[in-house]
Design a protein around this motif. Structure first.
Motif, PDB file in Angstrom:
ATOM      1  N   GLU A  22       0.949  -0.966  -0.510  1.00 47.51           N
ATOM      2  CA  GLU A  22      -0.063   0.395  -0.204  1.00 47.51           C
ATOM      3  C   GLU A  22       1.046   1.425  -0.311  1.00 47.51           C
ATOM      4  O   GLU A  22       2.194   1.450   0.231  1.00 47.51           O
ATOM      5  CB  GLU A  22      -0.765   0.171   1.583  1.00 47.51           C
ATOM      6  CG  GLU A  22      -2.535  -0.914   1.108  1.00 47.51           C
ATOM      7  CD  GLU A  22      -3.220  -1.123   0.355  1.00 47.51           C
ATOM      8  OE1 GLU A  22      -3.298  -0.057  -0.591  1.00 47.51           O
ATOM      9  OE2 GLU A  22      -3.854  -2.092   0.029  1.00 47.51           O
ATOM     10  N   ASN A  77      -8.002  -6.673  -0.391  1.00 42.85           N
ATOM     11  CA  ASN A  77      -8.426  -4.880  -1.240  1.00 42.85           C
ATOM     12  C   ASN A  77     -10.122  -4.919  -2.192  1.00 42.85           C
ATOM     13  O   ASN A  77     -10.453  -5.654  -1.776  1.00 42.85           O
ATOM     14  CB  ASN A  77      -7.725  -4.566  -2.741  1.00 42.85           C
ATOM     15  CG  ASN A  77      -6.477  -4.771  -2.993  1.00 42.85           C
ATOM     16  OD1 ASN A  77      -6.263  -4.088  -1.443  1.00 42.85           O
ATOM     17  ND2 ASN A  77      -5.697  -5.128  -3.425  1.00 42.85           N
ATOM     18  N   THR A  78     -10.646  -3.993  -1.665  1.00 37.20           N
ATOM     19  CA  THR A  78     -11.974  -4.013  -1.612  1.00 37.20           C
ATOM     20  C   THR A  78     -12.489  -3.874  -2.704  1.00 37.20           C
ATOM     21  O   THR A  78     -13.131  -4.313  -2.867  1.00 37.20           O
ATOM     22  CB  THR A  78     -12.419  -2.476  -0.448  1.00 37.20           C
ATOM     23  OG1 THR A  78     -12.254  -3.031   0.856  1.00 37.20           O
ATOM     24  CG2 THR A  78     -14.227  -2.460  -1.088  1.00 37.20           C
ATOM     25  N   LEU A  79     -11.840  -2.461  -3.751  1.00 39.59           N
ATOM     26  CA  LEU A  79     -12.619  -2.539  -5.497  1.00 39.59           C
ATOM     27  C   LEU A  79     -10.669  -3.053  -6.050  1.00 39.59           C
ATOM     28  O   LEU A  79     -11.779  -3.217  -7.083  1.00 39.59           O
ATOM     29  CB  LEU A  79     -11.798  -1.151  -6.016  1.00 39.59           C
ATOM     30  CG  LEU A  79     -13.167   0.049  -4.047  1.00 39.59           C
ATOM     31  CD1 LEU A  79     -12.593   1.471  -4.232  1.00 39.59           C
ATOM     32  CD2 LEU A  79     -14.059  -0.499  -4.416  1.00 39.59           C
ATOM     33  N   THR A  80     -10.497  -3.936  -6.005  1.00 34.50           N
ATOM     34  CA  THR A  80      -9.210  -4.383  -6.815  1.00 34.50           C
ATOM     35  C   THR A  80      -9.421  -5.096  -6.343  1.00 34.50           C
ATOM     36  O   THR A  80      -9.035  -6.322  -4.880  1.00 34.50           O
ATOM     37  CB  THR A  80      -7.938  -3.755  -7.153  1.00 34.50           C
ATOM     38  OG1 THR A  80      -7.788  -3.206  -6.113  1.00 34.50           O
ATOM     39  CG2 THR A  80      -8.106  -2.239  -7.567  1.00 34.50           C
ATOM     40  N   ALA A  81      -8.327  -5.869  -6.836  1.00 32.70           N
ATOM     41  CA  ALA A  81      -8.085  -7.745  -6.217  1.00 32.70           C
ATOM     42  C   ALA A  81      -6.722  -7.659  -5.694  1.00 32.70           C
ATOM     43  O   ALA A  81      -5.639  -6.670  -4.933  1.00 32.70           O
ATOM     44  CB  ALA A  81      -6.796  -8.702  -7.669  1.00 32.70           C
ATOM     45  N   ASP A  82      -6.694  -8.444  -4.908  1.00 31.57           N
ATOM     46  CA  ASP A  82      -6.107  -8.809  -3.361  1.00 31.57           C
ATOM     47  C   ASP A  82      -4.666  -8.729  -4.047  1.00 31.57           C
ATOM     48  O   ASP A  82      -4.072  -9.016  -4.887  1.00 31.57           O
ATOM     49  CB  ASP A  82      -6.333  -9.363  -2.717  1.00 31.57           C
ATOM     50  CG  ASP A  82      -7.980  -9.831  -2.118  1.00 31.57           C
ATOM     51  OD1 ASP A  82      -7.832  -9.198  -2.331  1.00 31.57           O
ATOM     52  OD2 ASP A  82      -7.717 -11.467  -1.537  1.00 31.57           O
ATOM     53  N   ASP A  83      -3.699  -8.427  -3.265  1.00 30.06           N
ATOM     54  CA  ASP A  83      -2.414  -8.024  -3.652  1.00 30.06           C
ATOM     55  C   ASP A  83      -1.207  -9.616  -2.805  1.00 30.06           C
ATOM     56  O   ASP A  83      -1.496  -9.835  -1.341  1.00 30.06           O
ATOM     57  CB  ASP A  83      -1.509  -6.729  -3.236  1.00 30.06           C
ATOM     58  CG  ASP A  83      -2.152  -5.290  -3.376  1.00 30.06           C
ATOM     59  OD1 ASP A  83      -2.912  -5.910  -5.156  1.00 30.06           O
ATOM     60  OD2 ASP A  83      -2.365  -4.740  -3.178  1.00 30.06           O
TER      61      ASP A  83
END
Length: 237
Positions: A22, A77-83
């Motif tokens: 992040e 993540n809420t809006l995107t794919a998990d990192d």
């Protein structure tokens, strides 16, 4: 002994020094364990950042010949794919022998660089080390050997010296035989002459008494004087 079907306890404690994915806010890490095609996901540590904590426990069924667990750490993540943060392998040889293993395992990013570390505690109830100890033959301790004790020495007994005088003979002592007074034996016992009883029906030498007695009936005792009626107190006699 085969470990097929045996249970393995695994506790995910947490991570340290994770790679930060992040730029503005704190990352929200979680862990995924994979063993024999089964996946186990921990809760998400919101705002866990680089040092998240989980303290979650799982129970795995072991497969014979499979001695490692794959682990991966992700950022939610809420809006995107998990990192993807990093991954690693947990080896099971030590816990299967000792029954307990508490250690940290390194995580590697896709670039091959170090992405932090994860701490996991493993516990196995039937370790091979305990089986070896229980199956070993008992060791018997040899007892110390002591030399035989020497017999105790005692001095010979001391006897009294012989007297220089000859022993006295029995004739040296006077003999006084006891003198008993003559005692005449008792004379024969004299018994009184026995008189047999008189034969039945023989005449008694005494005359029979007359019956009934001549003084019958018996005489009275004193004289009784009648008192006149109606006089009280009675007159003096």
């Amino acid at each position: 002994m085969s470990v097929q079907g045996q249970l393995l306890d695994i506790t995910v404690i947490g991570c340290k020094n994770l790679k930060d994915t992040e730029w503005i806010s704190r990352q929200d890490p979680y862990v995924i364990l994979e063993y024999a095609g089964n996946k186990y996901r921990t809760k998400t540590d919101t705002d866990g950042g680089r040092n998240p904590s989980f303290n979650e426990k799982y129970m795995l069924s072991l497969i014979e010949g499979l001695r490692e667990i794959n682990v991966a750490v992700w950022n939610s993540n809420t809006l995107t794919a998990d990192d993807f943060i990093g991954s690693g392998k947990i080896m099971l040889q030590k816990v299967l022998i000792d029954g307990y293993h508490d250690s940290t395992w390194p995580l590697t990013a896709r670039s091959g660089r170090r992405a932090g570390e994860i701490r996991i505690i493993l516990h196995y109830k039937n370790p091979k080390g305990a089986q070896k100890v229980s199956s070993a033959a008992p060791v018997h301790e040899s007892l110390p050997v002591y030399p035989p004790a020497s017999p105790a020495y005692y001095p010979p007994p001391v006897y009294a010296a012989a007297s220089p005088y000859p022993p006295s003979s029995p004739s040296d002592f006077s003999c006084y035989p006891p003198v008993y007074a003559p005692y005449p034996p008792p004379g024969p016992t004299v018994y009184s002459t026995y008189t047999p009883p008189a034969a039945f029906g023989a005449q008694s030498p005494y005359p029979p008494q007359a019956y009934p007695p001549s003084t019958y009936p018996p005489q009275g005792y004193g004289c009784y004087v009648a008192r006149p009626a109606g006089h009280y107190p009675p007159p003096y006699y």
